[in-house]
Design a protein around this motif. Structure first.
Motif, PDB file in Angstrom:
ATOM      1  N   LEU A  40       0.829  -1.205   0.000  1.00 13.23           N
ATOM      2  CA  LEU A  40       0.000   0.000   0.000  1.00 13.23           C
ATOM      3  C   LEU A  40       0.867   1.260   0.000  1.00 13.23           C
ATOM      4  N   ALA A  41       1.960   1.220   0.741  1.00 15.44           N
ATOM      5  CA  ALA A  41       2.868   2.372   0.753  1.00 15.44           C
ATOM      6  C   ALA A  41       3.482   2.592  -0.629  1.00 15.44           C
ATOM      7  N   VAL A  42       3.804   1.518  -1.337  1.00 10.40           N
ATOM      8  CA  VAL A  42       4.359   1.642  -2.683  1.00 10.40           C
ATOM      9  C   VAL A  42       3.339   2.273  -3.631  1.00 10.40           C
ATOM     10  N   VAL A  43       2.081   1.813  -3.555  1.00 13.00           N
ATOM     11  CA  VAL A  43       1.035   2.353  -4.420  1.00 13.00           C
ATOM     12  C   VAL A  43       0.846   3.850  -4.173  1.00 13.00           C
ATOM     13  N   ARG A  44       0.807   4.258  -2.927  1.00 11.81           N
ATOM     14  CA  ARG A  44       0.612   5.672  -2.604  1.00 11.81           C
ATOM     15  C   ARG A  44       1.819   6.512  -3.029  1.00 11.81           C
ATOM     16  N   GLU A  45       3.011   5.962  -2.888  1.00  9.67           N
ATOM     17  CA  GLU A  45       4.210   6.711  -3.265  1.00  9.67           C
ATOM     18  C   GLU A  45       4.296   6.899  -4.771  1.00  9.67           C
ATOM     19  N   VAL A  46       4.007   5.856  -5.524  1.00 11.03           N
ATOM     20  CA  VAL A  46       4.032   5.973  -6.984  1.00 11.03           C
ATOM     21  C   VAL A  46       2.915   6.894  -7.466  1.00 11.03           C
ATOM     22  N   ALA A  47       1.743   6.817  -6.832  1.00  8.31           N
ATOM     23  CA  ALA A  47       0.642   7.706  -7.219  1.00  8.31           C
ATOM     24  C   ALA A  47       0.989   9.167  -6.935  1.00  8.31           C
ATOM     25  N   ALA A  48       1.609   9.444  -5.797  1.00 12.92           N
ATOM     26  CA  ALA A  48       2.024  10.812  -5.490  1.00 12.92           C
ATOM     27  C   ALA A  48       3.061  11.306  -6.484  1.00 12.92           C
ATOM     28  N   LEU A  49       3.922  10.421  -6.956  1.00 13.24           N
ATOM     29  CA  LEU A  49       4.898  10.795  -7.967  1.00 13.24           C
ATOM     30  C   LEU A  49       4.221  11.268  -9.249  1.00 13.24           C
ATOM     31  N   HIS A  50       3.059  10.675  -9.598  1.00 13.54           N
ATOM     32  CA  HIS A  50       2.333  11.026 -10.812  1.00 13.54           C
ATOM     33  C   HIS A  50       1.377  12.204 -10.614  1.00 13.54           C
ATOM     34  N   GLY A  51       1.459  12.866  -9.476  1.00 12.15           N
ATOM     35  CA  GLY A  51       0.607  14.014  -9.258  1.00 12.15           C
ATOM     36  C   GLY A  51      -0.716  13.694  -8.615  1.00 12.15           C
ATOM     37  N   LEU A  52      -0.937  12.458  -8.212  1.00  9.55           N
ATOM     38  CA  LEU A  52      -2.183  12.071  -7.564  1.00  9.55           C
ATOM     39  C   LEU A  52      -2.044  12.226  -6.056  1.00  9.55           C
ATOM     40  N   ARG A  53      -3.162  12.402  -5.399  1.00 11.62           N
ATOM     41  CA  ARG A  53      -3.179  12.521  -3.937  1.00 11.62           C
ATOM     42  C   ARG A  53      -4.110  11.448  -3.394  1.00 11.62           C
ATOM     43  N   PRO A  54      -3.644  10.219  -3.328  1.00 13.25           N
ATOM     44  CA  PRO A  54      -4.566   9.118  -3.021  1.00 13.25           C
ATOM     45  C   PRO A  54      -4.996   9.095  -1.561  1.00 13.25           C
ATOM     46  N   VAL A  69      -8.262   7.191   0.928  1.00 10.76           N
ATOM     47  CA  VAL A  69      -8.730   5.812   1.092  1.00 10.76           C
ATOM     48  C   VAL A  69      -9.505   5.361  -0.138  1.00 10.76           C
ATOM     49  N   ALA A  70     -10.502   6.167  -0.558  1.00 14.10           N
ATOM     50  CA  ALA A  70     -11.319   5.792  -1.710  1.00 14.10           C
ATOM     51  C   ALA A  70     -10.493   5.796  -2.993  1.00 14.10           C
ATOM     52  N   ALA A  71      -9.631   6.801  -3.174  1.00 16.77           N
ATOM     53  CA  ALA A  71      -8.811   6.856  -4.376  1.00 16.77           C
ATOM     54  C   ALA A  71      -7.799   5.715  -4.414  1.00 16.77           C
ATOM     55  N   THR A  72      -7.253   5.330  -3.266  1.00 17.19           N
ATOM     56  CA  THR A  72      -6.328   4.195  -3.230  1.00 17.19           C
ATOM     57  C   THR A  72      -7.035   2.910  -3.596  1.00 17.19           C
ATOM     58  N   GLN A  73      -8.259   2.721  -3.119  1.00 16.95           N
ATOM     59  CA  GLN A  73      -9.022   1.531  -3.472  1.00 16.95           C
ATOM     60  C   GLN A  73      -9.294   1.478  -4.968  1.00 16.95           C
ATOM     61  N   ARG A  74      -9.685   2.610  -5.543  1.00 22.26           N
ATOM     62  CA  ARG A  74      -9.934   2.629  -6.989  1.00 22.26           C
ATOM     63  C   ARG A  74      -8.637   2.424  -7.772  1.00 22.26           C
ATOM     64  N   LEU A  75      -7.554   2.983  -7.267  1.00 23.79           N
ATOM     65  CA  LEU A  75      -6.276   2.815  -7.950  1.00 23.79           C
ATOM     66  C   LEU A  75      -5.792   1.378  -7.875  1.00 23.79           C
ATOM     67  N   LEU A  76      -6.036   0.705  -6.751  1.00 18.70           N
ATOM     68  CA  LEU A  76      -5.677  -0.707  -6.646  1.00 18.70           C
ATOM     69  C   LEU A  76      -6.465  -1.550  -7.639  1.00 18.70           C
ATOM     70  N   ALA A  77      -7.758  -1.250  -7.794  1.00 19.06           N
ATOM     71  CA  ALA A  77      -8.561  -1.988  -8.774  1.00 19.06           C
ATOM     72  C   ALA A  77      -8.032  -1.759 -10.184  1.00 19.06           C
ATOM     73  N   ARG A  78      -7.637  -0.537 -10.490  1.00 20.61           N
ATOM     74  CA  ARG A  78      -7.093  -0.265 -11.821  1.00 20.61           C
ATOM     75  C   ARG A  78      -5.734  -0.924 -12.006  1.00 20.61           C
ATOM     76  N   THR A  79      -4.932  -0.943 -10.960  1.00 20.78           N
ATOM     77  CA  THR A  79      -3.634  -1.617 -11.050  1.00 20.78           C
ATOM     78  C   THR A  79      -3.809  -3.104 -11.316  1.00 20.78           C
ATOM     79  N   ALA A  80      -4.780  -3.720 -10.638  1.00 23.38           N
ATOM     80  CA  ALA A  80      -5.049  -5.132 -10.888  1.00 23.38           C
ATOM     81  C   ALA A  80      -5.511  -5.359 -12.313  1.00 23.38           C
ATOM     82  N   SER A  81      -6.337  -4.433 -12.837  1.00 20.50           N
ATOM     83  CA  SER A  81      -6.794  -4.567 -14.218  1.00 20.50           C
ATOM     84  C   SER A  81      -5.640  -4.406 -15.202  1.00 20.50           C
ATOM     85  N   ILE A  82      -4.766  -3.446 -14.944  1.00 15.08           N
ATOM     86  CA  ILE A  82      -3.605  -3.260 -15.808  1.00 15.08           C
ATOM     87  C   ILE A  82      -2.714  -4.499 -15.772  1.00 15.08           C
TER      88      ILE A  82
END
Length: 316
Positions: A228-242, A244-257
């Motif tokens: 989870l820390a890796v996902v949030r760190e990479v998302a912050a690098l891309h300009g996102l501010r994840p 709880v809800a945004a992290t959950q949606r981002l995890l679903a998209r990561t799984a789809s990718i």
């Protein structure tokens, strides 16, 4: 004259003297069919297609209605309870009333700040989706695609200064394809390299944690926390501010990718394993603890897949 021989049968059995057309019509009337007579007219040819089914009605289901009702009741109970408490404190003493009102206001402000942060995180994720849709749609005007791209690049440049170098090239681009080429070469590729660095760092930490963990159950919990820390760190690098809800949606998209790029992941797995295996710490941990190398590789792949999920360009 003798009567013709009789055969047992049903009363509605067609007589032998009936014409073939009449018998065929009566048989067609009794034959079960999936289409009505009007819909079934005409031969079924290669161009024939059944009527399209209507999309399912969207909205809150049973569980959604129950959850929404529960939230309304809880909010109303809390609001009226707090209002009653503040009123009773004012009746007891003005000082206690103002203190209780300040405490309630501070709590409501913190809750509102959390909700605003979640809304902002979801909006930042939606902005990447809008840019991805704009770049993928050939009918989108060039000015709109350029404005959305510049907005995203300037936001990323706050954390990755080298991404700002492509701003003049995007402003001078004459097609969406040219904008996508500048984005990929000047922004997406450096972001992927930085995400890979984050993944390697997380792989070292994750492998060391697994090696020091006393139980397999704790291994899974620690790997989940580090992932989870890796996902949030990479998302912050891309300009996102994840949040709880945004992290959950981002995890679903990561799984789809990760699922859609499974073939490329398998091709890149050998190179990634060699890359992580060349790291001295992971090499030593893999020799002593077999599960350490697996956890390190998974964290590395998670960082790479998250970078692809946060990018407005499709992965190659």
């Amino acid at each position: 004259m003798t009567d013709p021989p009789r055969h047992p049968g049903f009363a509605d059995r067609p007589s032998a003297n009936g014409s073939a057309a009449a018998r065929g019509a009566r048989a067609a009337e009794r034959r079960p069919s999936l289409l009505s007579p009007q819909e079934g007219q005409g031969a079924v040819v290669a161009s024939w297609a059944p009527r399209e089914l209507g999309s399912a009605r969207r909205g809150l289901g049973t569980l959604g209605l129950v959850a929404a009702g529960g939230v309304v009741l809880i909010v109303a109970w809390a609001a009226f309870g707090l209002a009653s408490m503040v009123a009773s404190q004012f009746d007891a003493s003005p000082l206690l009333g103002w203190l209780s009102l300040g405490a309630v206001g501070a709590g409501a402000g913190l809750i509102g700040a959390a909700i605003w942060r979640e809304a902002r995180a979801l909006r930042s994720l939606a902005r990447v989706d809008e840019l991805r849709a704009a770049l993928a749609d050939p009918a989108v005007p060039l000015a709109r695609a350029r404005a959305a791209s510049l907005d995203w690049v300037r936001d990323v440049a706050l954390r990755l200064p080298e991404a700002g170098r492509v701003v003049p090239a995007i402003e001078a681009a004459r097609s969406v394809e040219e904008i996508m080429a500048h984005l990929r070469a000047g922004v997406v590729v450096p972001l992927a390299a930085e995400a890979a660095r984050i993944g390697r760092h997380a792989a070292v930490e994750g492998g060391a944690v697994v090696a020091l963990s006393p139980s397999p159950a704790l291994d899974a919990a620690l790997a989940l926390w580090r992932g989870l820390a890796v996902v949030r760190e990479v998302a912050a690098l891309h300009g996102l501010r994840p949040g709880v809800a945004a992290t959950q949606r981002l995890l679903a998209r990561t799984a789809s990718i990760a699922a859609t790029t499974a073939g490329a992941d398998l091709l890149a797995q050998g190179a990634a394993e060699r890359l992580l295996g060349a790291t001295p710490i992971i090499k030593e941990l893999a020799a002593t603890v077999p599960g350490a190398s697996v956890a390190a590789f998974r964290l590395y792949r998670l960082a790479v897949a998250t970078a692809a999920a946060c990018s407005p360009l499709p992965p190659r």
